[in-house]
Design a protein around this motif. Structure first.
Motif, PDB file in Angstrom:
ATOM      1  N   GLY A 168      58.812  83.708  56.403  1.00 54.31           N
ATOM      2  CA  GLY A 168      59.630  82.496  56.376  1.00 54.31           C
ATOM      3  C   GLY A 168      58.981  81.362  55.617  1.00 54.31           C
ATOM      4  N   TRP A 169      57.752  81.595  55.058  1.00 58.98           N
ATOM      5  CA  TRP A 169      57.051  80.588  54.257  1.00 58.98           C
ATOM      6  C   TRP A 169      56.756  79.337  55.075  1.00 58.98           C
ATOM      7  N   GLY A 170      56.558  78.219  54.357  1.00 58.33           N
ATOM      8  CA  GLY A 170      56.316  76.963  55.077  1.00 58.33           C
ATOM      9  C   GLY A 170      55.003  76.944  55.816  1.00 58.33           C
ATOM     10  N   GLY A 171      54.067  77.831  55.393  1.00 64.45           N
ATOM     11  CA  GLY A 171      52.710  77.773  55.945  1.00 64.45           C
ATOM     12  C   GLY A 171      52.464  78.795  57.026  1.00 64.45           C
ATOM     13  N   THR A 222      66.193  74.175  57.879  1.00 67.10           N
ATOM     14  CA  THR A 222      66.311  74.186  56.407  1.00 67.10           C
ATOM     15  C   THR A 222      65.159  73.360  55.834  1.00 67.10           C
ATOM     16  N   TRP A 223      64.931  73.541  54.538  1.00 66.64           N
ATOM     17  CA  TRP A 223      63.829  72.791  53.912  1.00 66.64           C
ATOM     18  C   TRP A 223      64.150  71.303  53.902  1.00 66.64           C
ATOM     19  N   ALA A 224      65.420  70.956  53.676  1.00 66.24           N
ATOM     20  CA  ALA A 224      65.781  69.520  53.662  1.00 66.24           C
ATOM     21  C   ALA A 224      65.549  68.930  55.047  1.00 66.24           C
ATOM     22  N   ASP A 225      65.863  69.709  56.094  1.00 65.99           N
ATOM     23  CA  ASP A 225      65.696  69.220  57.467  1.00 65.99           C
ATOM     24  C   ASP A 225      64.217  69.006  57.789  1.00 65.99           C
ATOM     25  N   ARG A 226      63.352  69.757  57.115  1.00 62.47           N
ATOM     26  CA  ARG A 226      61.914  69.562  57.331  1.00 62.47           C
ATOM     27  C   ARG A 226      61.511  68.132  56.983  1.00 62.47           C
ATOM     28  N   ASP A 227      62.043  67.622  55.857  1.00 63.86           N
ATOM     29  CA  ASP A 227      61.744  66.232  55.468  1.00 63.86           C
ATOM     30  C   ASP A 227      62.275  65.276  56.528  1.00 63.86           C
ATOM     31  N   SER A 279      55.673  67.810  56.429  1.00 59.69           N
ATOM     32  CA  SER A 279      56.560  68.269  55.359  1.00 59.69           C
ATOM     33  C   SER A 279      55.921  68.037  53.997  1.00 59.69           C
ATOM     34  N   ASN A 280      56.216  68.962  53.083  1.00 60.14           N
ATOM     35  CA  ASN A 280      55.936  68.738  51.672  1.00 60.14           C
ATOM     36  C   ASN A 280      57.198  68.139  51.079  1.00 60.14           C
ATOM     37  N   LEU A 281      57.180  66.829  50.824  1.00 55.59           N
ATOM     38  CA  LEU A 281      58.370  66.177  50.258  1.00 55.59           C
ATOM     39  C   LEU A 281      58.450  66.602  48.798  1.00 55.59           C
ATOM     40  N   GLU A 282      59.327  67.571  48.545  1.00 55.67           N
ATOM     41  CA  GLU A 282      59.366  68.214  47.219  1.00 55.67           C
ATOM     42  C   GLU A 282      60.765  68.206  46.616  1.00 55.67           C
ATOM     43  N   GLN A 283      61.728  67.629  47.376  1.00 57.15           N
ATOM     44  CA  GLN A 283      63.092  67.525  46.862  1.00 57.15           C
ATOM     45  C   GLN A 283      63.379  66.050  46.595  1.00 57.15           C
ATOM     46  N   ASP A 316      68.307  77.780  48.898  1.00 60.93           N
ATOM     47  CA  ASP A 316      67.661  77.122  50.043  1.00 60.93           C
ATOM     48  C   ASP A 316      67.279  75.671  49.759  1.00 60.93           C
ATOM     49  N   TYR A 317      67.354  75.279  48.492  1.00 60.42           N
ATOM     50  CA  TYR A 317      66.923  73.921  48.118  1.00 60.42           C
ATOM     51  C   TYR A 317      68.036  73.207  47.359  1.00 60.42           C
ATOM     52  N   SER A 318      68.356  71.982  47.766  1.00 68.78           N
ATOM     53  CA  SER A 318      69.382  71.219  47.038  1.00 68.78           C
ATOM     54  C   SER A 318      68.903  70.929  45.621  1.00 68.78           C
ATOM     55  N   ARG A 337      66.731  85.779  46.554  1.00 69.31           N
ATOM     56  CA  ARG A 337      66.386  85.286  45.228  1.00 69.31           C
ATOM     57  C   ARG A 337      65.102  85.960  44.766  1.00 69.31           C
ATOM     58  N   ASP A 338      64.102  86.020  45.692  1.00 68.20           N
ATOM     59  CA  ASP A 338      62.836  86.683  45.357  1.00 68.20           C
ATOM     60  C   ASP A 338      63.089  88.136  44.978  1.00 68.20           C
ATOM     61  N   ALA A 339      63.944  88.827  45.773  1.00 64.48           N
ATOM     62  CA  ALA A 339      64.190  90.263  45.530  1.00 64.48           C
ATOM     63  C   ALA A 339      64.831  90.461  44.159  1.00 64.48           C
ATOM     64  N   LEU A 382      63.325  78.301  38.310  1.00 66.39           N
ATOM     65  CA  LEU A 382      62.234  78.596  39.236  1.00 66.39           C
ATOM     66  C   LEU A 382      61.297  77.397  39.346  1.00 66.39           C
ATOM     67  N   ARG A 383      60.974  77.047  40.583  1.00 68.69           N
ATOM     68  CA  ARG A 383      60.010  75.962  40.797  1.00 68.69           C
ATOM     69  C   ARG A 383      58.612  76.459  40.468  1.00 68.69           C
ATOM     70  N   ASN A 384      57.797  75.606  39.892  1.00 70.34           N
ATOM     71  CA  ASN A 384      56.460  76.020  39.441  1.00 70.34           C
ATOM     72  C   ASN A 384      55.557  76.390  40.607  1.00 70.34           C
ATOM     73  N   ASN A 402      46.881  75.751  46.303  1.00 69.24           N
ATOM     74  CA  ASN A 402      47.864  76.309  47.221  1.00 69.24           C
ATOM     75  C   ASN A 402      48.627  75.137  47.832  1.00 69.24           C
ATOM     76  N   TRP A 403      49.534  75.459  48.770  1.00 66.13           N
ATOM     77  CA  TRP A 403      50.302  74.405  49.413  1.00 66.13           C
ATOM     78  C   TRP A 403      49.468  73.606  50.400  1.00 66.13           C
ATOM     79  N   ALA A 404      49.954  72.438  50.783  1.00 63.84           N
ATOM     80  CA  ALA A 404      49.176  71.536  51.643  1.00 63.84           C
ATOM     81  C   ALA A 404      48.887  72.139  53.013  1.00 63.84           C
ATOM     82  N   GLU A 405      49.731  73.056  53.471  1.00 61.70           N
ATOM     83  CA  GLU A 405      49.477  73.686  54.786  1.00 61.70           C
ATOM     84  C   GLU A 405      48.098  74.343  54.804  1.00 61.70           C
ATOM     85  N   ASP A 406      47.670  74.794  53.634  1.00 63.76           N
ATOM     86  CA  ASP A 406      46.349  75.428  53.502  1.00 63.76           C
ATOM     87  C   ASP A 406      45.291  74.354  53.207  1.00 63.76           C
TER      88      ASP A 406
HETATM   89  C1  BQZ Z   1      55.631  75.279  51.090  1.00 62.23           C
HETATM   90  C2  BQZ Z   1      55.616  76.813  50.985  1.00 62.23           C
HETATM   91  C3  BQZ Z   1      54.436  77.414  51.741  1.00 62.23           C
HETATM   92  C4  BQZ Z   1      57.575  80.718  47.778  1.00 62.23           C
HETATM   93  C5  BQZ Z   1      58.095  78.823  49.308  1.00 62.23           C
HETATM   94  C6  BQZ Z   1      59.575  79.181  49.223  1.00 62.23           C
HETATM   95  C7  BQZ Z   1      59.787  80.660  48.872  1.00 62.23           C
HETATM   96  C8  BQZ Z   1      59.050  81.030  47.601  1.00 62.23           C
HETATM   97  C9  BQZ Z   1      57.368  79.235  48.067  1.00 62.23           C
HETATM   98  C10 BQZ Z   1      56.808  74.775  50.268  1.00 62.23           C
HETATM   99  C11 BQZ Z   1      58.018  76.922  50.792  1.00 62.23           C
HETATM  100  C12 BQZ Z   1      58.094  75.386  50.785  1.00 62.23           C
HETATM  101  O1  BQZ Z   1      57.939  77.402  49.436  1.00 62.23           O
HETATM  102  O2  BQZ Z   1      59.170  75.006  49.931  1.00 62.23           O
HETATM  103  O3  BQZ Z   1      56.858  73.367  50.396  1.00 62.23           O
HETATM  104  O4  BQZ Z   1      55.747  74.849  52.425  1.00 62.23           O
HETATM  105  O5  BQZ Z   1      56.827  77.349  51.512  1.00 62.23           O
HETATM  106  O6  BQZ Z   1      54.419  78.813  51.475  1.00 62.23           O
HETATM  107  O7  BQZ Z   1      60.168  78.391  48.234  1.00 62.23           O
HETATM  108  O8  BQZ Z   1      61.179  80.911  48.686  1.00 62.23           O
HETATM  109  O9  BQZ Z   1      59.194  82.427  47.358  1.00 62.23           O
HETATM  110  O10 BQZ Z   1      56.883  81.034  46.563  1.00 62.23           O
HETATM  111  O11 BQZ Z   1      55.988  78.988  48.322  1.00 62.23           O
END
Ligand code: BQZ
Length: 691
Positions: free
Chosen positions: A124-127, A330-335, A346-350, A500-502, A532-534, A546-548, A652-656
């Protein structure tokens, strides 16, 4: 008459030539608008953060001693720790030695498929995966480490040394560490991940590790329970130590997974991948917290791992936080929840949420603080560049792939993209910047003078489409193929994005509108993150927004994803199953530059190689960069030990990066959020925690 026609044609032709001559020329990208919100990072040396050593005494929360050790349910804390645990140094802790208790309440937009991360399942990502799966090395905290001589931090691999000729790397694993169910962590876990997941072509580990991630022909073997030996073709390819960090070398518990693998059972690969569904609780981890409760579409609750192998300098076993929540939303609800205080992080990314989040966080009563980092969040429009079968395209899709490989066509798409408008449509103000694609402007390897793009020029773009052999022969506003199997048909392109992201959807809608003015019909294909990943990994897309990832932000993390250096390393150009890559000439140049970067440790040469990469990338329109902007970390004010200026994404993401295992809440600020107070994880497969 002839003359008149000729003159007209000449004029038209001139006009056309003039239009093409006027067509925007390759230009160095303008300076990004300065943005004052950047917080200060206190740079340190890697050795300032932690070390591995034995301490004279160890401690744990009192309720563990009373309810678990004194009752014989658990060994003493000293017997649950490795000989030399990882010891976090108090001097690097912004608020010093912490105190036990409380919860960090995450909100995430993904959903767990199961616990088999090694075989490609997401949690489910998000750390959540970042917290469950510890890796051989660790790079996220490098955001605060001085760049000179930087290399990945030790983690499950506590030390390593290179052979004199640089082709062998001997890695020493932490000795005596245990999985959260008490089973020893050994090289068997490392080798099962490498032999039966990375090297097994029937298994696709999450975050896409393949043999090429660690270099073509690279081998790995165990010398004993706590020593493994890498053998590389290149000498001293220190770059690969970054790929032994999160995402690509995070071993799972072999004692759970190996018996389910087709090589050791009658299971199919599908049965192996799905052997541990999300309702399998108390999944053994090396991470700081263990999943003990799962309510679909509601919440995942994790409790502290009693065998966690990290301590603070006073000998207190980590983590300080007893519980973690992942609210499934949802990711928006996280913010929204982080700003409101019902969530903690939250990672404010939107950008659509920037203004509201800034307004609320500016109030004295705001429960959370918000800090912007460098401009490292960005989006690219990726072209599926495979024309030899990746994703099994039908006639229509194959024709699009051929167009994607046409320089005039990619130039037309870039020229018809109004990047300024796209950025401002997400959020007004100094946040977004024109981004041509390639390395982020916030990266230490960025060089604006090596970064080119075609400024917005619709007429010039139309001329380029014509040069690509496309004309609107039926006058319906959409160009048609003028030859080949699709001759006479409108050009129709599917655009894959995450639903999943606006932000992803808003950018897609902007691109679709702009492409329609150019004369291309682009059809939105919005899928949830997993799908989307699949579709992405299996090549079933024409274009993709694709987000960087970290490779664009840092170059040194996930480097193989910068180009098609192997059959499955690029996000948008891979080989068909069992087939070869059909690289365009400039793609071969990019892959060569990335391989040279990986093979050298000469800092100056590495910088030059990436500047060259950036120039070839952007001049050839490898992708169409859309926009880039700074993200912000939103975190509840009750937490201590959050490093200043932590970027939401870098290595990596801020969770790490915030190193959650040493984050704490002072006793007088602790909330009453625990759902399983004074409990510990049960045995693997037990229904819940042990109260
Ligand atoms: C951060 C991240 C931690 C994956 C994911 C998600 C997947 C992608 C990407 C981000 C979420 C959050 O990103 O948006 O802020 O918490 O989890 O893993 O977008 O769909 O496949 O690469 O990291």
């Amino acid at each position: 008459m002839q003359l008149k026609r000729f003159a007209t044609a000449l004029l038209l032709g001139t006009a056309m030539t003039f239009a093409v001559a006027q067509a925007s020329e390759l230009t160095v990208v303008p300076e990004a608008p300065t943005f004052k919100g950047l917080a200060k990072i206190n740079y340190v040396n890697a050795s300032d953060i932690f070390e591995f050593k034995a301490l004279p005494a160890y401690h744990e929360p009192g309720w563990i001693t009373k309810n678990f050790v004194d009752t014989g349910k658990l060994p003493k804390v000293a017997d649950r720790l490795p000989k030399e645990p990882l010891v976090y140094k108090a001097g690097n802790m912004p608020d010093g030695i912490g105190t036990y208790g409380d919860v960090m309440r995450h909100v995430i937009g993904g959903r767990p498929e199961g616990w088999n991360y090694e075989a490609g399942q997401t949690q489910g990502w998000g750390g959540i995966d970042i917290g469950l799966y510890e890796c051989l090395t660790r790079t996220a905290p490098l955001f605060e480490v001085n760049a000179k001589g930087m290399e990945p931090l030790p983690n499950l691999a506590k030390s390593w040394e290179w052979s004199a000729d640089g082709h062998k790397l001997t890695m020493h694993l932490i000795e005596g560490a245990k999985w959260s169910d008490g089973v020893p962590f050994t090289s068997e876990d490392v080798m099962f991940y490498w032999d039966d997941n990375v090297l097994d072509p029937n298994v696709s580990p999450l975050n896409g590790a393949t043999q090429e991630t660690f270099g073509e022909g690279t081998t790995l073997k165990a010398l004993d329970d706590y020593t493994v030996e890498w053998t590389f073709k290149d000498a001293f390819p220190k770059q690969y130590l970054y790929n032994m960090a999160y995402g690509t070398f995070c071993p799972g518990p072999a004692h759970m997974l190996k018996p389910m693998h087709p090589k050791y059972s009658k299971n199919t690969y599908d049965q192996y991948k799905n052997a541990f569904p999300p309702n399998f609780m108390n999944w053994p981890v090396m991470g700081a917290w263990v999943p003990v409760e799962y309510r679909p579409d509601d919440i995942i609750v994790l409790r502290r791992n009693p065998y966690y192998w990290k301590v603070d300098e006073s000998g207190n076993q980590l983590p300080y936080l007893d519980e973690l929540h992942y609210k499934l939303s949802t990711w928006a609800d996280r913010d929204v929840q982080a700003v409101a205080g019902s969530g903690d992080f939250s990672n404010l990314e939107q950008p659509e949420n920037f203004v509201e989040s800034l307004k609320r966080s500016a109030e004295a009563s705001a429960p959370a603080r918000l800090e912007f980092g460098p401009r490292l969040i960005g989006y690219n429009l990726d072209f599926n560049l495979s024309a030899n079968g990746w994703g099994e395209p039908d006639k229509r899709a194959q024709a699009v792939r051929e167009l994607n490989r046409n320089d005039h066509f990619r130039k037309a798409v870039s020229m018809a993209t109004d990047r300024e408008k796209l950025g401002q449509s997400l959020v007004k103000g100094p946040f977004t910047a024109i981004y041509p694609g390639g390395i982020s402007s916030g990266s230490s390897f960025y060089d604006r003078n090596s970064t080119f793009y075609y400024p917005f020029d619709l007429e010039g773009a139309k001329a380029e489409l014509k040069a690509a052999g496309l004309e609107d022969t039926d006058g319906n506003g959409i160009v048609n193929y003028t030859d080949g199997p699709m001759k006479g048909s409108d050009v129709e392109i599917t655009l894959l994005v995450s639903g999943d992201y606006s932000t992803d959807k808003n950018l897609a809608e902007g691109v679709i509108g702009q492409m329609e003015k150019l004369g291309l019909r682009v059809v939105l294909n919005a899928q949830d993150g997993k799908q989307r990943d699949a579709l992405n990994y299996s090549g079933q897309f024409d274009w993709m927004i694709l987000r960087n990832g970290s490779e664009i932000a840092t170059v040194v993390q996930n480097t193989p994803q910068l180009a098609a250096v192997g059959p499955k390393t690029s996000w948008f150009h891979r080989a068909p199953e069992g087939g070869q890559m059909d690289l365009l000439p400039f793609e071969t140049e990019l892959a060569d530059l990335v391989n040279k970067f990986t093979a050298t440790q000469d800092e100056a040469a590495r910088v030059d190689l990436i500047h060259k990469y950036q120039e070839i990338y952007t001049k050839n329109v490898y992708t169409v960069g859309l926009t880039e902007y700074p993200g912000a970390l939103i975190i509840n004010k009750r937490f201590s030990n959050i490093p200043s200026g932590t970027p939401i994404l870098m290595f990596n993401w801020a969770e790490d990066s915030i190193m959650r295992e040493r984050v704490f809440v002072a006793a007088d600020k602790q909330g009453d959020f625990e759902l399983h107070k004074d409990s510990l994880p049960g045995k693997p497969g037990d229904k819940g925690p042990v109260e």
